[in-house]
Write a protein that holds these residues in place. Structure first.
Motif, PDB file in Angstrom:
ATOM      1  N   PHE A  95       0.851  -1.190   0.000  1.00  0.00           N
ATOM      2  CA  PHE A  95       0.000   0.000   0.000  1.00  0.00           C
ATOM      3  C   PHE A  95       0.886   1.239   0.000  1.00  0.00           C
ATOM      4  CE2 PHE A  95      -3.223   2.937   1.660  1.00  0.00           C
ATOM      5  CZ  PHE A  95      -4.293   2.577   0.851  1.00  0.00           C
ATOM      6  N   GLY A  96       1.053   1.827  -1.199  1.00  0.00           N
ATOM      7  CA  GLY A  96       2.033   2.891  -1.385  1.00  0.00           C
ATOM      8  C   GLY A  96       1.795   4.137  -0.567  1.00  0.00           C
ATOM      9  N   ALA A  97       0.540   4.434  -0.194  1.00  0.00           N
ATOM     10  CA  ALA A  97       0.230   5.650   0.536  1.00  0.00           C
ATOM     11  C   ALA A  97       0.667   5.596   1.996  1.00  0.00           C
ATOM     12  CB  ALA A  97      -1.270   5.938   0.462  1.00  0.00           C
ATOM     13  N   MET A  98       1.063   4.426   2.491  1.00  0.00           N
ATOM     14  CA  MET A  98       1.506   4.274   3.873  1.00  0.00           C
ATOM     15  C   MET A  98       2.859   3.578   3.904  1.00  0.00           C
ATOM     16  SD  MET A  98      -1.949   3.164   5.925  1.00  0.00           S
ATOM     17  CE  MET A  98      -3.332   4.287   6.101  1.00  0.00           C
ATOM     18  N   ARG A  99       3.788   4.137   4.625  1.00  0.00           N
ATOM     19  CA  ARG A  99       5.120   3.560   4.804  1.00  0.00           C
ATOM     20  C   ARG A  99       5.799   3.243   3.466  1.00  0.00           C
ATOM     21  NH1 ARG A  99       5.054  -1.624   8.183  1.00  0.00           N
ATOM     22  NH2 ARG A  99       7.223  -1.557   7.509  1.00  0.00           N
ATOM     23  N   SER A 100       5.467   3.983   2.449  1.00  0.00           N
ATOM     24  CA  SER A 100       6.057   3.781   1.116  1.00  0.00           C
ATOM     25  C   SER A 100       5.864   2.355   0.616  1.00  0.00           C
ATOM     26  CB  SER A 100       7.557   4.139   1.140  1.00  0.00           C
ATOM     27  OG  SER A 100       7.740   5.489   1.495  1.00  0.00           O
ATOM     28  N   GLY A 101       4.751   1.754   1.024  1.00  0.00           N
ATOM     29  CA  GLY A 101       4.434   0.399   0.572  1.00  0.00           C
ATOM     30  C   GLY A 101       4.193  -0.553   1.723  1.00  0.00           C
ATOM     31  N   ALA A 102       3.256  -0.207   2.607  1.00  0.00           N
ATOM     32  CA  ALA A 102       2.974  -1.043   3.771  1.00  0.00           C
ATOM     33  C   ALA A 102       2.329  -2.363   3.346  1.00  0.00           C
ATOM     34  CB  ALA A 102       2.041  -0.308   4.733  1.00  0.00           C
ATOM     35  N   PRO A 103       2.685  -3.483   4.016  1.00  0.00           N
ATOM     36  CA  PRO A 103       1.982  -4.747   3.765  1.00  0.00           C
ATOM     37  C   PRO A 103       0.491  -4.574   4.043  1.00  0.00           C
ATOM     38  CG  PRO A 103       3.976  -5.110   5.039  1.00  0.00           C
ATOM     39  CD  PRO A 103       3.769  -3.631   5.011  1.00  0.00           C
ATOM     40  N   ASP A 104      -0.342  -5.037   3.122  1.00  0.00           N
ATOM     41  CA  ASP A 104      -1.757  -4.687   3.175  1.00  0.00           C
ATOM     42  C   ASP A 104      -2.608  -5.806   2.573  1.00  0.00           C
ATOM     43  OD1 ASP A 104      -3.796  -2.123   3.226  1.00  0.00           O
ATOM     44  OD2 ASP A 104      -4.165  -3.361   1.456  1.00  0.00           O
ATOM     45  N   SER A 105      -3.851  -5.899   3.065  1.00  0.00           N
ATOM     46  CA  SER A 105      -4.844  -6.811   2.503  1.00  0.00           C
ATOM     47  C   SER A 105      -6.145  -6.058   2.279  1.00  0.00           C
ATOM     48  CB  SER A 105      -5.096  -7.986   3.453  1.00  0.00           C
ATOM     49  OG  SER A 105      -6.203  -8.768   3.018  1.00  0.00           O
ATOM     50  N   HIS A 106      -6.760  -6.279   1.116  1.00  0.00           N
ATOM     51  CA  HIS A 106      -8.097  -5.768   0.822  1.00  0.00           C
ATOM     52  C   HIS A 106      -8.963  -6.925   0.332  1.00  0.00           C
ATOM     53  CE1 HIS A 106      -6.668  -1.628   1.121  1.00  0.00           C
ATOM     54  NE2 HIS A 106      -7.882  -1.187   0.832  1.00  0.00           N
ATOM     55  N   GLU A 107     -10.133  -7.071   0.929  1.00  0.00           N
ATOM     56  CA  GLU A 107     -11.110  -8.036   0.433  1.00  0.00           C
ATOM     57  C   GLU A 107     -12.411  -7.311   0.145  1.00  0.00           C
ATOM     58  OE1 GLU A 107     -13.156 -12.371   1.460  1.00  0.00           O
ATOM     59  OE2 GLU A 107     -12.441 -11.111   3.108  1.00  0.00           O
TER      60      GLU A 107
ATOM     61  N   VAL B 258      -0.306  -3.054   7.815  1.00  0.00           N
ATOM     62  CA  VAL B 258       0.744  -3.202   8.832  1.00  0.00           C
ATOM     63  C   VAL B 258       1.528  -1.897   8.924  1.00  0.00           C
ATOM     64  CG1 VAL B 258       2.822  -4.464   9.508  1.00  0.00           C
ATOM     65  CG2 VAL B 258       0.915  -5.668   8.380  1.00  0.00           C
ATOM     66  N   MET B 259       1.532  -1.301  10.121  1.00  0.00           N
ATOM     67  CA  MET B 259       2.232  -0.037  10.330  1.00  0.00           C
ATOM     68  C   MET B 259       3.482  -0.184  11.190  1.00  0.00           C
ATOM     69  SD  MET B 259       0.490   2.010   8.525  1.00  0.00           S
ATOM     70  CE  MET B 259       1.120   3.610   9.010  1.00  0.00           C
ATOM     71  N   ARG B 260       3.646  -1.328  11.858  1.00  0.00           N
ATOM     72  CA  ARG B 260       4.826  -1.528  12.699  1.00  0.00           C
ATOM     73  C   ARG B 260       6.076  -1.679  11.824  1.00  0.00           C
ATOM     74  NH1 ARG B 260       4.041  -6.694  14.272  1.00  0.00           N
ATOM     75  NH2 ARG B 260       2.302  -6.773  12.785  1.00  0.00           N
ATOM     76  N   THR B 261       7.107  -0.937  12.138  1.00  0.00           N
ATOM     77  CA  THR B 261       8.373  -1.098  11.440  1.00  0.00           C
ATOM     78  C   THR B 261       8.944  -2.465  11.776  1.00  0.00           C
ATOM     79  OG1 THR B 261       8.796   1.267  11.588  1.00  0.00           O
ATOM     80  CG2 THR B 261      10.675  -0.157  11.086  1.00  0.00           C
ATOM     81  N   GLY B 262       9.283  -3.214  10.749  1.00  0.00           N
ATOM     82  CA  GLY B 262       9.769  -4.565  10.985  1.00  0.00           C
ATOM     83  C   GLY B 262       8.660  -5.548  11.246  1.00  0.00           C
ATOM     84  N   GLY B 263       7.374  -5.076  11.204  1.00  0.00           N
ATOM     85  CA  GLY B 263       6.243  -5.968  11.443  1.00  0.00           C
ATOM     86  C   GLY B 263       5.948  -6.829  10.257  1.00  0.00           C
TER      87      GLY B 263
END
Length: 273
Positions: A240-252, A268-273
């Protein structure tokens, strides 16, 4: 040892719209459901001992876009979860499954989105990839108790759709980030669960077309699809590019009458998460 997704991008195919799998044996709904249930039971027990016997020789376990050893202490699968909710959709075309899991114990709980992909391994279909987005405290709008209450009040009984409609709808929704005029098939009512925040209040006018940032946004990339025409649902794991320059994300998404009815998102917003 862990490896970044970028390093292994040549191995982890983008699965763009998930082309049909050619295999030595048929990829059936019963087979996929059975394997997804094995995964769920392993997560419930925090024990991966039942998985090596069914996985392929080139098996990869990925958690929040990082490849890990499935039995390592950093793998969520080695933590027993009291699973209060699980729901699986089946994609026999791509030979893949998607499972949503909510656990409120041990505290603070987890909400997990997992895709499992299969391929022909010496004449036998075996899992080649377990790909999980794992959220917990510190992630976007996380509250497992609230998420559980939301999903328990929703009706996801099967309403058949077409593969084309589901793919078009979920891509259009994700294209909003970078293209605010993307042709999303908005439905009314529609309710979106974003972490544990909910756009719905039970009114017939509930809308998912609120709180979507306008203007120029970084795109949603690395999309991995699971589509269940019988259920009328599709899932995408992505960056998800709009968060953390590409946060791990799921959409259903869930379609009813060709229109969006429900949207579930995890980021996922935790660094290293």
């Amino acid at each position: 040892m862990t490896y970044s997704l970028a390093v292994l991008s040549s191995l982890l195919i983008p699965y763009a719209h998930s082309a049909p799998l050619a295999a030595a044996e048929p990829c059936t709904k019963e087979f996929l459901t059975s394997t997804a249930n094995t995964y769920i039971n392993s997560q419930r027990l925090g024990n991966t001992s039942s998985l090596p016997s069914i996985q392929a020789s080139n098996f990869i376990y990925e958690e929040n876009n990082v490849v890990k050893a499935i039995g390592s202490s950093s793998s969520l699968l080695t933590t027993a979860l009291q699973i209060a909710h699980n729901r699986t959709i089946i994609d026999t075309t791509a030979c893949a499954t998607y499972t949503e899991i909510i656990s409120t114990s041990p505290s603070p709980g987890h909400v997990v989105a997992t895709q499992i992909r299969f391929s022909d391994n010496d004449g036998t279909l075996r899992p080649t990839l377990v790909d999980s987005i794992v959220t917990t405290q510190g992630d976007w709008l996380f509250n497992a108790t609230k998420s559980l209450a939301i999903v328990q009040a929703e009706d996801w009984s099967p309403i058949p759709s077409t593969r084309s409609a589901l793919l078009t709808a979920i891509d259009a929704y994700l294209d909003l980030w970078g293209n605010p005029s993307a042709p999303v098939p908005w439905g009314v009512p529609c309710r979106r669960m974003e972490g544990s925040a909910y756009t719905g209040s039970g009114l017939p006018t509930d809308s998912c077309n609120i709180g979507i940032p306008g203007g120029s946004q970084p795109p949603v990339t690395n999309r991995r699809y699971v589509v269940d025409e019988e259920a009328g649902s599709a899932n995408v794991l992505c960056d998800f590019g709009a968060m953390r320059s590409g946060a791990p994300d799921s959409h259903e998404i869930r379609l009813e009458g060709g229109k969006l009815r429900f949207v579930h998102t995890l980021t996922v917003m935790r660094t290293g998460g």
